[in-house]
Design a protein around this motif. Structure first.
Motif, PDB file in Angstrom:
ATOM      1  N   GLY A  93       0.761  -1.232  -0.162  1.00 36.22           N
ATOM      2  CA  GLY A  93      -0.149  -0.071   0.072  1.00 36.22           C
ATOM      3  C   GLY A  93       0.887   1.160  -0.117  1.00 36.22           C
ATOM      4  O   GLY A  93       2.085   1.173   0.142  1.00 36.22           O
ATOM      5  N   ARG A  94       0.280   2.264  -0.193  1.00 40.52           N
ATOM      6  CA  ARG A  94       0.715   3.674  -0.089  1.00 40.52           C
ATOM      7  C   ARG A  94      -0.177   4.452   0.980  1.00 40.52           C
ATOM      8  O   ARG A  94      -1.220   4.152   0.896  1.00 40.52           O
ATOM      9  CB  ARG A  94       0.589   4.369  -1.504  1.00 40.52           C
ATOM     10  CG  ARG A  94       1.063   3.595  -2.557  1.00 40.52           C
ATOM     11  CD  ARG A  94       2.761   3.495  -2.497  1.00 40.52           C
ATOM     12  NE  ARG A  94       2.891   3.197  -3.705  1.00 40.52           N
ATOM     13  CZ  ARG A  94       4.460   3.224  -4.214  1.00 40.52           C
ATOM     14  NH1 ARG A  94       5.333   3.338  -3.193  1.00 40.52           N
ATOM     15  NH2 ARG A  94       4.908   2.818  -5.226  1.00 40.52           N
ATOM     16  N   ILE A  95       0.538   5.364   1.771  1.00 40.11           N
ATOM     17  CA  ILE A  95      -0.080   5.705   3.171  1.00 40.11           C
ATOM     18  C   ILE A  95       0.402   7.165   3.326  1.00 40.11           C
ATOM     19  O   ILE A  95       1.539   7.564   3.283  1.00 40.11           O
ATOM     20  CB  ILE A  95      -0.020   4.913   4.255  1.00 40.11           C
ATOM     21  CG1 ILE A  95      -0.580   5.562   5.431  1.00 40.11           C
ATOM     22  CG2 ILE A  95       1.640   4.756   4.492  1.00 40.11           C
ATOM     23  CD1 ILE A  95      -0.866   4.710   6.467  1.00 40.11           C
ATOM     24  N   PHE A  96      -0.686   8.176   3.420  1.00 46.12           N
ATOM     25  CA  PHE A  96      -0.366   9.612   3.663  1.00 46.12           C
ATOM     26  C   PHE A  96      -0.979   9.875   5.155  1.00 46.12           C
ATOM     27  O   PHE A  96      -1.813   9.256   5.433  1.00 46.12           O
ATOM     28  CB  PHE A  96      -1.108  10.567   2.683  1.00 46.12           C
ATOM     29  CG  PHE A  96      -0.595  10.883   1.492  1.00 46.12           C
ATOM     30  CD1 PHE A  96       0.457  10.137   0.777  1.00 46.12           C
ATOM     31  CD2 PHE A  96      -0.451  12.230   1.223  1.00 46.12           C
ATOM     32  CE1 PHE A  96       0.901  10.451  -0.278  1.00 46.12           C
ATOM     33  CE2 PHE A  96       0.336  12.732  -0.081  1.00 46.12           C
ATOM     34  CZ  PHE A  96       1.088  11.878  -0.814  1.00 46.12           C
ATOM     35  N   ALA A  97      -0.251  10.704   5.822  1.00 44.33           N
ATOM     36  CA  ALA A  97      -0.847  11.080   7.213  1.00 44.33           C
ATOM     37  C   ALA A  97      -1.528  12.430   7.056  1.00 44.33           C
ATOM     38  O   ALA A  97      -1.197  13.234   6.647  1.00 44.33           O
ATOM     39  CB  ALA A  97       0.305  11.024   8.104  1.00 44.33           C
ATOM     40  N   GLN A  98      -2.893  12.192   7.816  1.00 42.75           N
ATOM     41  CA  GLN A  98      -3.584  13.501   7.747  1.00 42.75           C
ATOM     42  C   GLN A  98      -3.278  14.383   9.002  1.00 42.75           C
ATOM     43  O   GLN A  98      -3.261  13.943  10.154  1.00 42.75           O
ATOM     44  CB  GLN A  98      -5.063  13.128   7.775  1.00 42.75           C
ATOM     45  CG  GLN A  98      -5.730  14.604   7.638  1.00 42.75           C
ATOM     46  CD  GLN A  98      -7.242  14.397   7.870  1.00 42.75           C
ATOM     47  OE1 GLN A  98      -7.733  14.182   8.837  1.00 42.75           O
ATOM     48  NE2 GLN A  98      -8.205  14.747   6.796  1.00 42.75           N
ATOM     49  N   LEU A  99      -2.711  15.788   8.861  1.00 40.85           N
ATOM     50  CA  LEU A  99      -2.158  16.719   9.789  1.00 40.85           C
ATOM     51  C   LEU A  99      -3.611  17.427  10.237  1.00 40.85           C
ATOM     52  O   LEU A  99      -3.977  18.098   9.553  1.00 40.85           O
ATOM     53  CB  LEU A  99      -1.000  17.295   9.284  1.00 40.85           C
ATOM     54  CG  LEU A  99       0.209  16.666   8.919  1.00 40.85           C
ATOM     55  CD1 LEU A  99       1.246  17.626   8.957  1.00 40.85           C
ATOM     56  CD2 LEU A  99       0.642  15.498  10.221  1.00 40.85           C
ATOM     57  N   MET A 100      -3.988  17.107  11.462  1.00 34.69           N
ATOM     58  CA  MET A 100      -5.220  17.788  11.952  1.00 34.69           C
ATOM     59  C   MET A 100      -4.989  18.605  13.208  1.00 34.69           C
ATOM     60  O   MET A 100      -4.881  18.062  14.186  1.00 34.69           O
ATOM     61  CB  MET A 100      -6.493  16.709  12.087  1.00 34.69           C
ATOM     62  CG  MET A 100      -7.827  17.105  12.454  1.00 34.69           C
ATOM     63  SD  MET A 100      -8.942  16.075  12.650  1.00 34.69           S
ATOM     64  CE  MET A 100      -8.629  15.253  14.308  1.00 34.69           C
ATOM     65  N   HIS A 101      -4.899  19.836  13.098  1.00 29.52           N
ATOM     66  CA  HIS A 101      -4.983  20.708  14.298  1.00 29.52           C
ATOM     67  C   HIS A 101      -6.417  20.999  14.679  1.00 29.52           C
ATOM     68  O   HIS A 101      -7.027  21.689  13.621  1.00 29.52           O
ATOM     69  CB  HIS A 101      -4.168  22.042  14.217  1.00 29.52           C
ATOM     70  CG  HIS A 101      -3.834  22.610  15.357  1.00 29.52           C
ATOM     71  ND1 HIS A 101      -4.772  23.290  16.025  1.00 29.52           N
ATOM     72  CD2 HIS A 101      -2.690  23.164  15.684  1.00 29.52           C
ATOM     73  CE1 HIS A 101      -4.227  23.946  16.920  1.00 29.52           C
ATOM     74  NE2 HIS A 101      -3.135  23.890  17.114  1.00 29.52           N
ATOM     75  N   THR A 102      -7.060  20.946  15.638  1.00 27.47           N
ATOM     76  CA  THR A 102      -8.381  21.051  15.800  1.00 27.47           C
ATOM     77  C   THR A 102      -8.922  22.354  16.199  1.00 27.47           C
ATOM     78  O   THR A 102      -9.956  22.879  16.213  1.00 27.47           O
ATOM     79  CB  THR A 102      -9.023  20.022  16.902  1.00 27.47           C
ATOM     80  OG1 THR A 102      -8.533  20.111  18.110  1.00 27.47           O
ATOM     81  CG2 THR A 102      -8.882  18.566  16.344  1.00 27.47           C
ATOM     82  N   GLY A 103      -7.986  23.175  16.502  1.00 28.36           N
ATOM     83  CA  GLY A 103      -8.261  24.569  17.069  1.00 28.36           C
ATOM     84  C   GLY A 103      -9.213  24.960  18.251  1.00 28.36           C
ATOM     85  O   GLY A 103      -9.073  24.142  19.215  1.00 28.36           O
TER      86      GLY A 103
END
Length: 353
Positions: A93-103
């Motif tokens: 597989g190929r995998i990206f990390a989602q960067l989530m700052h919830t504020g």
């Protein structure tokens, strides 16, 4: 005719098909926001996706909005994610990390001592967040100063570098669903009068500057972004997405990003079509409704509406979703009671064909 099962070049990264795992919060990280062996198993099970996009990962301690979510700001977290990426890559597989700052979304009880939720303006979201102490009302965030806005951009940059060090193929910036980047875009949560607020051009500045800085650090081919124009989730007030998002996407297009990922909420297909025309790279669409089987959505690849389709709950319950889509089922039914928190039940125990 192009189909969802054809390969695609994602800015130099070869994907085996055009079915992506959409990012979904699962709240199963271990102590210190470290992914576990169960996390690695979960994502490896879904590695037949052309692209795996992880759950939202906080780029800094203050960016955490929910219990037991993973981070990418400590050595232990990087090591934990390395186990995940190794497992996904071993499965092809190929995998990206989602960067989530919830504020502003979250509560101080979820943050290390002394930290408080931050946002573009001191405007509280209506609603509550689940905590281990029970539901808590969202609090009024502390407004970021100009220097702190720049420092927050730096947190995204550091997390992106950490993601690459952890073996990810790239990162997706979470600019949707009412979290920090979206809060800057929306006039209801962004009441600023400086360079970061007011006009649409100023409100899009934070998203553009985060993307520029991350591209400078890890490269455009490793950087994607997710948007959800007009999405009212998390008390977002965005009355004129048509006046904001085409300008934003035109700016983002100049960066040569790996992809643009749009979450379709409500009757915005015309706007989706406009954004696709304004973006010259791969276009990922999370359609308004994937339905119980997802078959109807596949036509969006065939008619050119999107290059890649992302699926959420359907992929959660069907770890081999591309194979099931190809054979038109059968499908497992998602168990909503196990979406957040817990162990293997409702996480890694859904059977494959």
């Amino acid at each position: 005719m192009t189909t969802a099962f054809d390969p695609i070049d994602l800015s130099g990264l070869a994907l085996s098909n055009r079915v992506a795992l959409a990012p979904m919060t699962r709240s199963r990280a271990g102590a210190g926001g470290v992914p576990t062996a169960l996390t690695a198993e979960y994502y490896a099970q879904r590695a037949s996706a052309g692209l795996v996009i992880t759950e939202g990962v906080q780029p800094s301690p203050v960016g955490q909005g929910y219990p037991d979510t993973p981070g990418l700001h400590s050595a232990e977290q990087i090591a934990g994610w390395r186990e995940v990426t190794d497992a996904v890559h071993a499965a092809g597989g190929r995998i990206f990390a989602q960067l989530m700052h919830t504020g502003r979304i979250g509560h101080p009880v979820l943050l290390p001592d002394g930290l408080v939720n931050v946002g573009p303006s001191p405007v509280a979201a209506r609603g509550q967040v689940y905590t281990h102490e029970g539901p808590k009302d969202f609090v009024t965030p502390r407004e970021l100063t100009g220097d702190e806005v720049r420092a927050t951009i730096g947190e995204f940059v550091t997390a992106a570098r950490n993601a690459v060090d952890a073996g990810f193929d790239g990162v997706e910036l979470h600019g949707a669903n009412g979290y920090l980047i979206h809060q800057f875009l929306a006039p209801g949560s962004n009441r600023r009068t400086d360079e970061w607020g007011g006009s649409p051009q100023n409100r899009i500045r934070f998203a553009v500057e985060v993307a520029k800085a991350v591209v400078a650090e890890i490269g455009a081919a490793r950087t994607g972004i997710r948007l959800s124009p007009g999405n009212p989730f998390n008390d977002i007030d965005e009355p004129d997405p048509e006046g904001t998002y085409p300008a934003l996407v035109r700016e983002l297009d100049t960066l040569g990003l790996a992809y643009l990922h749009v979450m379709e909420v409500g009757p915005i297909r015309d706007l989706v079509t406009t954004l696709r025309k304004n973006f010259s790279g791969p276009f990922v669409l999370n359609p308004e409704t994937e339905g119980p089987t997802g078959h109807d959505a596949l036509a969006l690849i065939e008619d050119g509406t999107a290059d890649i389709l992302s699926f959420g709950a359907l992929f959660l319950a069907n770890p081999d979703l591309p194979a099931r889509l190809r054979t038109r089922g059968p499908y497992n039914t998602p168990d909503q009671s196990t979406y957040y928190g817990g162990g293997a039940k409702g996480y890694t125990d859904y059977p494959a064909l």
